[in-house]
Design an enzyme around this catalytic site. Structure first.
Site, PDB file in Angstrom:
ATOM      1  N   HIS A  75       0.827  -1.220   0.000  1.00 46.84           N
ATOM      2  CA  HIS A  75       0.000   0.000   0.000  1.00 46.84           C
ATOM      3  C   HIS A  75       0.860   1.268   0.000  1.00 46.84           C
ATOM      4  O   HIS A  75       0.518   2.264   0.635  1.00 46.84           O
ATOM      5  CB  HIS A  75      -0.950   0.031   1.191  1.00 46.84           C
ATOM      6  N   ASN A 148     -10.238  -2.812   2.724  1.00 46.74           N
ATOM      7  CA  ASN A 148      -9.974  -2.791   1.284  1.00 46.74           C
ATOM      8  C   ASN A 148     -11.273  -2.543   0.524  1.00 46.74           C
ATOM      9  O   ASN A 148     -12.358  -2.537   1.128  1.00 46.74           O
ATOM     10  CB  ASN A 148      -9.395  -4.131   0.826  1.00 46.74           C
ATOM     11  N   HIS A 339      -3.869   1.280  11.922  1.00 46.87           N
ATOM     12  CA  HIS A 339      -3.624   0.020  12.625  1.00 46.87           C
ATOM     13  C   HIS A 339      -4.955  -0.621  13.039  1.00 46.87           C
ATOM     14  O   HIS A 339      -5.680  -0.038  13.836  1.00 46.87           O
ATOM     15  CB  HIS A 339      -2.772   0.334  13.861  1.00 46.87           C
TER      16      HIS A 339
HETATM   17 FE1  HDD Z   1      -2.440  -4.838   5.603  1.00 43.75          FE
HETATM   18  C1  HDD Z   1      -0.970  -1.816   5.228  1.00 43.75           C
HETATM   19  C2  HDD Z   1      -5.408  -3.532   4.407  1.00 43.75           C
HETATM   20  C3  HDD Z   1      -3.881  -7.946   5.731  1.00 43.75           C
HETATM   21  C4  HDD Z   1       0.286  -6.017   7.135  1.00 43.75           C
HETATM   22  N1  HDD Z   1      -3.067  -3.036   4.933  1.00 43.75           N
HETATM   23  C5  HDD Z   1      -2.304  -1.909   4.863  1.00 43.75           C
HETATM   24  C6  HDD Z   1      -3.080  -0.818   4.357  1.00 43.75           C
HETATM   25  C7  HDD Z   1      -4.336  -1.311   4.117  1.00 43.75           C
HETATM   26  C8  HDD Z   1      -4.323  -2.699   4.496  1.00 43.75           C
HETATM   27  C9  HDD Z   1      -5.510  -0.550   3.568  1.00 43.75           C
HETATM   28  C10 HDD Z   1      -2.597   0.592   4.122  1.00 43.75           C
HETATM   29  C11 HDD Z   1      -2.892   1.445   5.301  1.00 43.75           C
HETATM   30  C12 HDD Z   1      -2.515   2.868   5.022  1.00 43.75           C
HETATM   31  O1  HDD Z   1      -3.179   3.480   4.172  1.00 43.75           O
HETATM   32  O2  HDD Z   1      -1.569   3.353   5.627  1.00 43.75           O
HETATM   33  N2  HDD Z   1      -4.256  -5.598   5.087  1.00 43.75           N
HETATM   34  C13 HDD Z   1      -5.366  -4.895   4.709  1.00 43.75           C
HETATM   35  C14 HDD Z   1      -6.508  -5.764   4.675  1.00 43.75           C
HETATM   36  C15 HDD Z   1      -6.074  -6.999   5.041  1.00 43.75           C
HETATM   37  C16 HDD Z   1      -4.664  -6.899   5.313  1.00 43.75           C
HETATM   38  C17 HDD Z   1      -7.919  -5.332   4.321  1.00 43.75           C
HETATM   39  C18 HDD Z   1      -6.845  -8.275   5.182  1.00 43.75           C
HETATM   40  C19 HDD Z   1      -8.083  -8.323   5.544  1.00 43.75           C
HETATM   41  N3  HDD Z   1      -1.889  -6.648   6.265  1.00 43.75           N
HETATM   42  C20 HDD Z   1      -2.631  -7.804   6.259  1.00 43.75           C
HETATM   43  C21 HDD Z   1      -1.911  -8.860   6.933  1.00 43.75           C
HETATM   44  C22 HDD Z   1      -0.726  -8.310   7.356  1.00 43.75           C
HETATM   45  C23 HDD Z   1      -0.731  -6.931   6.915  1.00 43.75           C
HETATM   46  C24 HDD Z   1      -2.410 -10.261   7.139  1.00 43.75           C
HETATM   47  C25 HDD Z   1       0.389  -8.931   8.124  1.00 43.75           C
HETATM   48  C26 HDD Z   1       0.278  -9.924   8.953  1.00 43.75           C
HETATM   49  N4  HDD Z   1      -0.630  -4.073   6.008  1.00 43.75           N
HETATM   50  C27 HDD Z   1       0.331  -4.742   6.695  1.00 43.75           C
HETATM   51  C28 HDD Z   1       1.536  -3.869   6.992  1.00 43.75           C
HETATM   52  C29 HDD Z   1       1.117  -2.510   6.381  1.00 43.75           C
HETATM   53  C30 HDD Z   1      -0.248  -2.808   5.803  1.00 43.75           C
HETATM   54  C31 HDD Z   1       2.827  -4.447   6.581  1.00 43.75           C
HETATM   55  C32 HDD Z   1       2.096  -1.858   5.438  1.00 43.75           C
HETATM   56  C33 HDD Z   1       2.118  -0.401   5.797  1.00 43.75           C
HETATM   57  C34 HDD Z   1       1.350  -0.298   7.000  1.00 43.75           C
HETATM   58  O3  HDD Z   1       0.922  -1.536   7.375  1.00 43.75           O
HETATM   59  O4  HDD Z   1       1.109   0.707   7.606  1.00 43.75           O
HETATM   60  O5  HDD Z   1       1.723  -3.780   8.363  1.00 43.75           O
END
Ligand code: HDD
Length: 677
Positions: A75, A148, A339
């Site tokens: 993202h 999402n 978060h």
């Molecule tokens: Fe995630 C970012 C949505 C599963 C780990 N995620 C991130 C963002 C969105 C989502 C919208 C961007 C947030 C922003 O605008 O700053 N993610 C989802 C959805 C998931 C999902 C809807 C499943 C239902 N994500 C998911 C899993 C993991 C992560 C299973 C790890 C175990 N996601 C992350 C992250 C991010 C992230 C690595 C990258 C940047 C951030 O968090 O801030 O922690």
């Protein structure tokens, strides 16, 4: 209850305190020293060498050298805006969450949209899942709904997330392709991780090429809990329904737009808000009683499953309006730390194994990406006061007064004090848990194809065509013949018909697998039949010298009065004169504009246009036509329609009678004419 006072727009006021306006101010160093010369380093003589003592140059360059923070691991490309949320009526029966009680109360929000796969500078119209991540600044602290635009996910357990993302991102040996799933690794992952079957259908649908952030649905994806004052809990899923309807681009258009305007989505949102408009969604919830946890043919804790809306209706409970752009994209949108673990009293987690891992990953990533004290930044601060004994760390901003920094204490009467649950203190929902420690997928999570098939069953014929084409494109880019074959068999478990069409297209044998027996449909999953609205649609009006002044003005005035955005295009960006002393100044020339940027065009033409202009009008009309968009033309432009062989085709209208304006507006409201295929 010790509720905090209600103060609308507190977030805007809070951020304003930390904002700075540099206009008309003297240039200084960070130490406040006025700078007399910002164009030359300090040198020994006019021709150098430069001197190390130049503190102004050193400060400026070393700050610049550190301007970037790590981009989000997923993202990375995102765009945000502020707004407010209001509940339509109290949800007291379901939750004690303060912001869901009072319809007269507006809760400030910040929403960041994003694309998952691409780097921070990738084009925006690529085929990808869009993030829909919201921070509610409630009076009881921040609640983040990090969702999402698709209601299900690729995997069931977050321990597989790094594998999924490694497979999605550009391949590591050559970093190709950027912001695209059309490559071997991604489809190898999908073919070998059956739980992705449902999501694979969604991502090959038009949902992953939205027309605008404003025309996407949003989903919390996971099952959460709502908990009321009496401690009773319900399972809940969150939905955002766009007021502008659910609309997408078509693939050819989205690919070309990546070049014509890589900022197409942010430009759209920014422009609408700057023009005083709002992007509006309604919040819906699906609710399941705790006693019904096991009443369905899917596990409600499985994030690869949705709750069919026909079975568990979506109740609309509130409205969000985005209406304020950020002042500074880095300070606000880039540094926002969302978060899913940020919840408030009245909302709680469930045992969804995907959600459980997310609760770890997001704080971890913000600590790495933004820093130990990321929560102190203006965009991340709650609007309510917050006090605790956490101290120090890099870039500590808050100056905590006094000598007591521990709990329990007697010197400060044991303050800051713990808050009684009856007065707003957070208590975790006392869910009963029991079991042996085990690494295993639950049996109830193992049906991967019924809902994938449900999705396919629910599509209209044009949506099916688009899905088949999307698979054919993506798998056609896969080099490995083995992966192509595996994928055809994987699609074959959803639909033999679909797999056979795609197999034929990409040159492999039809599937040998058996398709799912699921025959139900869920009309809510289809994007067909959206409510007709023209507000904020963008129409390009093509003019050349001597155009019909009054006729064109009549069209433009009516469009504008219906809330349509109108832009003029002509050969040059200089004033174009029409009949009856009516003239317009073009917003773009045929060179700087593009048919891809408009939901429709009205071709006013002109008197004896030159060959270049005729060619451009033809080009604009052809592109609009193949992208199924409505087209309006003045009577004198009809020969171009004839030449293109599209006279009388659906959504192609000639301004030749009284009914034209109304018919054109109706066509605009429909937005696309897929029957043209
Ligand atoms: Fe995630 C970012 C949505 C599963 C780990 N995620 C991130 C963002 C969105 C989502 C919208 C961007 C947030 C922003 O605008 O700053 N993610 C989802 C959805 C998931 C999902 C809807 C499943 C239902 N994500 C998911 C899993 C993991 C992560 C299973 C790890 C175990 N996601 C992350 C992250 C991010 C992230 C690595 C990258 C940047 C951030 O968090 O801030 O922690």
């Amino acid at each position: 209850m010790e509720r905090r006072p209600k103060r609308p727009n507190r977030k805007a006021e809070q951020v304003e305190q930390y904002s700075r306006n540099n206009y008309n101010k003297p240039l200084t160093t960070n130490q406040g020293i006025n700078i007399a010369n910002d164009e030359n380093t300090l040198k020994a003589g006019e021709r150098g060498p430069s001197l190390l003592e130049d503190f102004m140059m050193r400060e400026k360059l070393s700050h610049f050298d550190r301007e970037r923070i790590p981009e989000r691991v997923v993202h990375a490309r995102g765009y945000g805006a502020y707004g407010t949320f209001r509940v339509y009526e109290s949800q007291k029966a379901l939750t004690k969450a303060h912001f869901l009680q009072d319809p007269s109360m507006e809760t400030p929000v910040f929403l960041r949209f994003s694309e998952v796969a691409g780097s921070k500078g990738a084009a925006e119209t690529v085929r990808d899942v869009r993030g829909f991540a919201l921070k509610f600044y409630t009076e009881e602290g921040n609640f983040d709904l990090v969702g999402n635009n698709i209601p299900v996910f690729f995997i069931q357990d977050g321990v597989k997330f790094p594998d999924l993302i490694h497979a999605v991102k550009p391949e590591p040996n050559n970093e190709i392709p950027q912001a695209s799933t059309a490559h071997d690794n991604f489809w190898d992952f999908i073919a070998n991780n059956e739980e992705s079957a449902h999501m694979m259908m969604w991502i090959m649908s038009d949902r992953t090429i939205p027309r605008s952030f404003r025309t996407m649905e949003g989903f919390g994806v996971h099952t959460f809990r709502l908990v009321n004052e009496a401690g009773k809990a319900h399972f809940v899923k969150f939905h955002w329904k766009p007021k502008a309807g659910l609309h997408s681009l078509v693939w050819d258009e989205s690919q070309k737009l990546s070049g014509v305007d890589p900022d197409f989505h942010r430009r759209d949102l920014w422009n609408v808000i700057e023009a005083g408009g709002e992007a509006i969604w309604e919040l819906g919830i699906q609710v399941i009683e705790e006693k019904d946890e096991f009443s369905f043919d899917f596990d409600i804790l499985d994030s690869t499953k949705l709750w069919p809306e026909e079975e568990i209706p979506v109740r609309i409970i509130g409205e969000m309006r985005l209406n304020r752009n950020v002042e500074n994209v880095f300070a606000e949108t880039e540094q926002v730390a969302l978060h899913p673990g940020n919840i408030v009293p009245g909302i709680d987690f469930t045992d969804d194994p995907l959600l459980q891992t997310r609760l770890f990953s997001y704080t971890d990533t913000q600590l790495y990406r933004v820093g130990t004290n990321h929560q102190d930044l203006p965009i991340n601060r709650p609007i309510c006061p917050f006090h605790n004994n956490q101290r120090d760390g890099a870039m500590r901003y808050i100056v905590d007064k006094g000598k007591v920094n521990y709990h329990k204490n007697s010197l400060w009467n044991n303050t800051p004090y713990e808050v009684d649950p009856n007065k707003g203190g957070f208590v975790t929902y006392p869910e009963k848990v029991k079991g042996v420690k085990i690494r295993k997928t639950a049996q109830s999570f193992l049906n991967h194809y019924s809902q994938a098939r449900l999705f396919w069953n629910s599509m209209s014929s044009w949506e099916r065509d688009h899905i088949a084409n999307a698979f054919s494109f993506e798998l056609g880019k896969v080099m490995s013949k083995s992966v192509r074959k595996q994928m055809i068999n994987q699609i074959g478990r959803v639909s033999t018909e679909l797999a056979t069409v795609v197999a034929n297209q990409i040159g492999v044998n039809p599937p040998t697998t058996t398709e799912s027996k699921e025959r139900r449909i869920s009309p809510a999953l289809s994007m067909a039949n959206q409510p007709e609205t023209v507000q904020w649609l963008k129409v390009g009006v093509l003019l050349t010298e001597g155009f019909d002044g009054p006729g064109t003005k009549r069209v433009v005035d009516r469009l504008k009065s219906e809330g349509v955005q109108v832009e003029y295009l002509s050969e040059k960006q200089a004033k174009v004169d029409g009949t009856n002393q009516i003239s317009f100044i073009p917003d773009a020339s045929f060179l700087t504009g593009s048919p891809l940027l408009y939901d429709s065009i009205y071709v006013a033409g002109g008197k004896n246009p030159d060959a270049y202009s005729v060619g451009q009008m033809e080009y604009f009309i052809r592109e609009q036509f193949v992208h199924y968009k409505p087209i309006g033309v003045a009577k004198n432009v009809e020969p171009i329609l004839m030449k293109l062989g599209i006279v009388g085709k659906e959504g192609v209208l000639v301004n030749q009678n009284e009914d034209f304006l109304q018919n054109y507006l109706t066509a605009l409201g429909k937005q696309r004419f897929f029957a043209r295929t």
